[in-house]
Design a protein around this motif. Structure first.
Motif, mmCIF file in Angstrom:
data_model
loop_
_atom_site.group_PDB
_atom_site.id
_atom_site.type_symbol
_atom_site.label_atom_id
_atom_site.label_comp_id
_atom_site.label_asym_id
_atom_site.label_seq_id
_atom_site.Cartn_x
_atom_site.Cartn_y
_atom_site.Cartn_z
ATOM 1 N N GLY A 176 -0.788 5.040 -9.407
ATOM 2 C CA GLY A 176 -0.671 3.736 -10.052
ATOM 3 C C GLY A 176 0.789 3.317 -10.165
ATOM 4 O O GLY A 176 1.131 2.153 -9.939
ATOM 5 N N HIS A 177 1.658 4.268 -10.506
ATOM 6 C CA HIS A 177 3.089 3.985 -10.590
ATOM 7 C C HIS A 177 3.636 3.568 -9.217
ATOM 8 O O HIS A 177 4.421 2.635 -9.127
ATOM 9 C CB HIS A 177 3.826 5.221 -11.118
ATOM 10 C CG HIS A 177 5.286 5.025 -11.295
ATOM 11 N ND1 HIS A 177 5.821 4.206 -12.269
ATOM 12 C CD2 HIS A 177 6.348 5.517 -10.622
ATOM 13 C CE1 HIS A 177 7.119 4.207 -12.194
ATOM 14 N NE2 HIS A 177 7.484 5.016 -11.189
ATOM 15 N N LYS B 178 2.005 2.107 -6.804
ATOM 16 C CA LYS B 178 1.522 0.750 -6.510
ATOM 17 C C LYS B 178 2.337 -0.301 -7.240
ATOM 18 O O LYS B 178 2.667 -1.343 -6.694
ATOM 19 C CB LYS B 178 0.039 0.626 -6.834
ATOM 20 C CG LYS B 178 -0.841 1.353 -5.843
ATOM 21 C CD LYS B 178 -2.302 1.223 -6.163
ATOM 22 C CE LYS B 178 -3.090 2.023 -5.135
ATOM 23 N NZ LYS B 178 -4.511 1.996 -5.409
ATOM 24 N N ARG B 179 2.699 0.003 -8.499
ATOM 25 C CA ARG B 179 3.513 -0.946 -9.257
ATOM 26 C C ARG B 179 4.908 -1.074 -8.649
ATOM 27 O O ARG B 179 5.489 -2.141 -8.631
ATOM 28 C CB ARG B 179 3.592 -0.504 -10.728
ATOM 29 C CG ARG B 179 2.277 -0.748 -11.488
ATOM 30 C CD ARG B 179 2.448 -0.518 -12.977
ATOM 31 N NE ARG B 179 2.791 0.859 -13.336
ATOM 32 C CZ ARG B 179 1.929 1.870 -13.406
ATOM 33 N NH1 ARG B 179 0.650 1.664 -13.146
ATOM 34 N NH2 ARG B 179 2.336 3.060 -13.754
ATOM 35 N N LEU B 180 5.448 0.015 -8.127
ATOM 36 C CA LEU B 180 6.779 -0.026 -7.511
ATOM 37 C C LEU B 180 6.787 -0.838 -6.225
ATOM 38 O O LEU B 180 7.781 -1.453 -5.873
ATOM 39 C CB LEU B 180 7.269 1.402 -7.191
ATOM 40 C CG LEU B 180 7.700 2.254 -8.369
ATOM 41 C CD1 LEU B 180 8.036 3.657 -7.884
ATOM 42 C CD2 LEU B 180 8.904 1.649 -9.062
ATOM 43 N N LYS C 227 5.138 -3.483 -5.493
ATOM 44 C CA LYS C 227 4.850 -4.927 -5.654
ATOM 45 C C LYS C 227 6.101 -5.739 -5.564
ATOM 46 O O LYS C 227 7.170 -5.383 -5.828
ATOM 47 C CB LYS C 227 4.156 -5.183 -6.976
ATOM 48 C CG LYS C 227 2.733 -4.674 -6.988
ATOM 49 C CD LYS C 227 2.071 -4.994 -8.291
ATOM 50 C CE LYS C 227 0.652 -4.463 -8.296
ATOM 51 N NZ LYS C 227 -0.049 -4.754 -9.503
#
Length: 88
Positions: free
Chosen positions: A81-82, A84-86, A88
């Motif tokens: 999840g981390h 994926k956030r990076l 974006k």
């Protein structure tokens, strides 16, 4: 019991009855050998190609995190999840 001879190169021909029983009928079929205390177990393995686990961008982020002092994650899903956030 089915018997086969070993060649001078350490190769054997798998007898037809064994190939039929293990559904080994195509060139390139993969066979696994498991060594046990009782002998060797031969298995037909079904190997499938998987998609690449990470995109090129995700790998760059992983490498970046590995080089620096980063955040510690308790679960793999938290880490993903981390990532994926990076990206974006």
């Amino acid at each position: 019991m089915v018997i086969a001879k070993i060649s001078t190169k350490g190769q054997i021909t798998i007898p037809k009855v064994v190939r039929q029983r293990l559904n080994l009928n195509e060139k390139g079929d993969i066979i696994g050998f498991e060594i046990t205390s009782q002998g060797v177990i031969m298995k037909h393995l079904n190997v499938t190609e998987s998609e690449q686990d990470y995109t090129e961008n995700e790998w760059k982020k992983i490498e970046q995190l590995a080089r620096g002092k980063g955040k510690t994650f308790k679960t793999a899903s938290g880490f993903l999840g981390h990532l994926k956030r990076l990206s974006k």
